[in-house]
Design a protein around this motif. Sequence first.
Motif, PDB file in Angstrom:
ATOM      1  N   UNK A 309       4.051 -12.521   0.459  1.00 37.41           N
ATOM      2  CA  UNK A 309       3.552 -11.519   1.406  1.00 37.41           C
ATOM      3  C   UNK A 309       2.108 -11.814   1.802  1.00 37.41           C
ATOM      4  N   UNK A 310       1.334 -12.404   0.890  1.00 37.93           N
ATOM      5  CA  UNK A 310      -0.056 -12.730   1.196  1.00 37.93           C
ATOM      6  C   UNK A 310      -0.134 -13.770   2.309  1.00 37.93           C
ATOM      7  N   UNK A 311       0.734 -14.786   2.251  1.00 36.71           N
ATOM      8  CA  UNK A 311       0.758 -15.803   3.307  1.00 36.71           C
ATOM      9  C   UNK A 311       1.340 -15.243   4.600  1.00 36.71           C
ATOM     10  N   UNK A 312       2.419 -14.497   4.499  1.00 35.72           N
ATOM     11  CA  UNK A 312       3.070 -13.975   5.702  1.00 35.72           C
ATOM     12  C   UNK A 312       2.187 -12.980   6.447  1.00 35.72           C
ATOM     13  N   UNK A 313       1.410 -12.196   5.724  1.00 35.46           N
ATOM     14  CA  UNK A 313       0.530 -11.217   6.359  1.00 35.46           C
ATOM     15  C   UNK A 313      -0.571 -11.899   7.156  1.00 35.46           C
ATOM     16  N   UNK A 339      -9.261  -3.113   7.314  1.00 34.33           N
ATOM     17  CA  UNK A 339      -9.772  -2.312   6.202  1.00 34.33           C
ATOM     18  C   UNK A 339     -10.742  -1.235   6.693  1.00 34.33           C
ATOM     19  N   UNK A 340     -11.593  -1.580   7.639  1.00 35.98           N
ATOM     20  CA  UNK A 340     -12.527  -0.596   8.200  1.00 35.98           C
ATOM     21  C   UNK A 340     -11.755   0.558   8.841  1.00 35.98           C
ATOM     22  N   UNK A 341     -10.775   0.218   9.666  1.00 41.52           N
ATOM     23  CA  UNK A 341     -10.000   1.248  10.372  1.00 41.52           C
ATOM     24  C   UNK A 341      -9.220   2.110   9.387  1.00 41.52           C
ATOM     25  N   UNK A 346      -8.996   7.470   6.395  1.00 48.89           N
ATOM     26  CA  UNK A 346      -8.742   8.027   5.077  1.00 48.89           C
ATOM     27  C   UNK A 346      -7.527   7.429   4.398  1.00 48.89           C
ATOM     28  N   UNK A 347      -7.149   6.223   4.802  1.00 50.72           N
ATOM     29  CA  UNK A 347      -5.976   5.563   4.251  1.00 50.72           C
ATOM     30  C   UNK A 347      -6.380   4.421   3.326  1.00 50.72           C
ATOM     31  N   UNK A 348      -5.498   4.044   2.427  1.00 50.05           N
ATOM     32  CA  UNK A 348      -5.730   2.916   1.537  1.00 50.05           C
ATOM     33  C   UNK A 348      -5.267   1.633   2.226  1.00 50.05           C
ATOM     34  N   UNK A 349      -6.142   0.656   2.398  1.00 49.39           N
ATOM     35  CA  UNK A 349      -5.713  -0.598   3.036  1.00 49.39           C
ATOM     36  C   UNK A 349      -4.642  -1.305   2.209  1.00 49.39           C
ATOM     37  N   UNK A 350      -3.766  -2.038   2.869  1.00 51.65           N
ATOM     38  CA  UNK A 350      -2.794  -2.861   2.157  1.00 51.65           C
ATOM     39  C   UNK A 350      -3.530  -3.894   1.310  1.00 51.65           C
ATOM     40  N   UNK A 351      -2.935  -4.232   0.163  1.00 53.94           N
ATOM     41  CA  UNK A 351      -3.615  -5.172  -0.736  1.00 53.94           C
ATOM     42  C   UNK A 351      -3.842  -6.528  -0.063  1.00 53.94           C
ATOM     43  N   UNK A 352      -2.934  -6.923   0.836  1.00 52.48           N
ATOM     44  CA  UNK A 352      -3.104  -8.198   1.533  1.00 52.48           C
ATOM     45  C   UNK A 352      -4.316  -8.176   2.464  1.00 52.48           C
ATOM     46  N   UNK A 353      -4.638  -7.007   3.017  1.00 56.37           N
ATOM     47  CA  UNK A 353      -5.789  -6.902   3.908  1.00 56.37           C
ATOM     48  C   UNK A 353      -7.101  -7.038   3.148  1.00 56.37           C
ATOM     49  N   UNK A 354      -7.093  -6.631   1.903  1.00 57.91           N
ATOM     50  CA  UNK A 354      -8.323  -6.661   1.096  1.00 57.91           C
ATOM     51  C   UNK A 354      -8.697  -8.071   0.653  1.00 57.91           C
TER      52      UNK A 354
END
Length: 389
Positions: A309-313, A339-341, A346-354
């Motif tokens: 998922x990290x590569x596909x994202x 991540x900013x958006x 008020x949402x938690x970013x996906x782990x792949x975005x971080x």
Amino acid sequence: MQNTQKLKMGMIGGGPGSFIGAIHRSAALLDGLIELTAGAFSSDPVKSKQAGEALMLDPSRVYESYDQMLEMESRLPASERIDIVSIVTPNHAHFGPTKKALELGFHVILDKPMTLDYSEAKELYRIIHNAKTEFALTHTYTGYPMVKQAKQMVADGVIGEVRKVYVEYPQGWLWKLLETEDNKQAQWRTDPSRSGSSGCFGDIGTHAFNLAEYVSGQKVAKICADIDIKVAGRKLDDDGALLMRFENNASGILTASQIDTGAENNLKIKVYGDKGGLEWQQEDCNTLIVRWPNEPDQIYRAGTPYLSSLAQENTRTPAGHPEGYIEAFANIYRNFARCIVAKQKGQQPKKEWLDYPGAEDGIRGMAFVQHVLDSAESDMKWTPLVVEK
């Protein structure tokens, strides 16, 4: 900020003669999450204005200095002012703009290395951690999908416990004293007052070091370095190699050179564990080779459904449609923007975005440069090979 509104970006640096400024702009704009709204593109107000005109920006948002831009933008209503400051200046002009932008409440994305020297990096690291806004550092090569695939496979234990890491960064563009000619890039990158106390290792050695830690998932604990100036008349190192020992006791070798005559930019990494190994190189960036002791090699390709998922994202096109340097750069901008958006909503970013480089990568990179210099100057670096009879 409305959900349909793009993040507004102001750029510091990146004016006439800048190589990296255009790269940053292309990367930032690629996915439609960010728009370039303002800029202080040069320390020369005339050149800054020329850059703004070429980019077709509102003249009132093109500034004569970064101080003016940050102060004027901070006074605008939240719906109008820039959200992100992209800093693409030479190294000596990293600390001041970043510090001021963070203190005025802007998000910052900064070209590497983090600062001119290690002492600045330590102070900036504290400022970043006290800031209420986000910070990213553009270690480009961690943005490639197949580098992310390699990282995930190592983390998942696919090749077992990491034993050995090789990373090589060969360039040849400084094979002669190019800084005495009309070459802006060579002039500032070999100038200690603008580049810092290291040339090659501050410029590309930091990339190789960052890639080694990123893919292996291990931190370098100690080094033994040998750096040199090969071109007579040059003020900073242009070649070197070092041994590395990681925290898990894995060993590594890192080489970086800007005088490998004829070489372009083929950054390479090999990581070997107790079950298998993997190899990646930038000149074939959509391929990852995985090696096994008793089976044929496997070739993993970008854009395929079997990737993590990290590569596909971090992939935009189907297999067979090559993605490269701009897209890798853009992955850092896109993940940063996402991540900013998300946090604004008020949402938690996906782990792949971080998964983008930040302050920790920055301070480790500057510590690496300092320790390379210290090791290279040490009298205790080598153990004499004495043959007793």
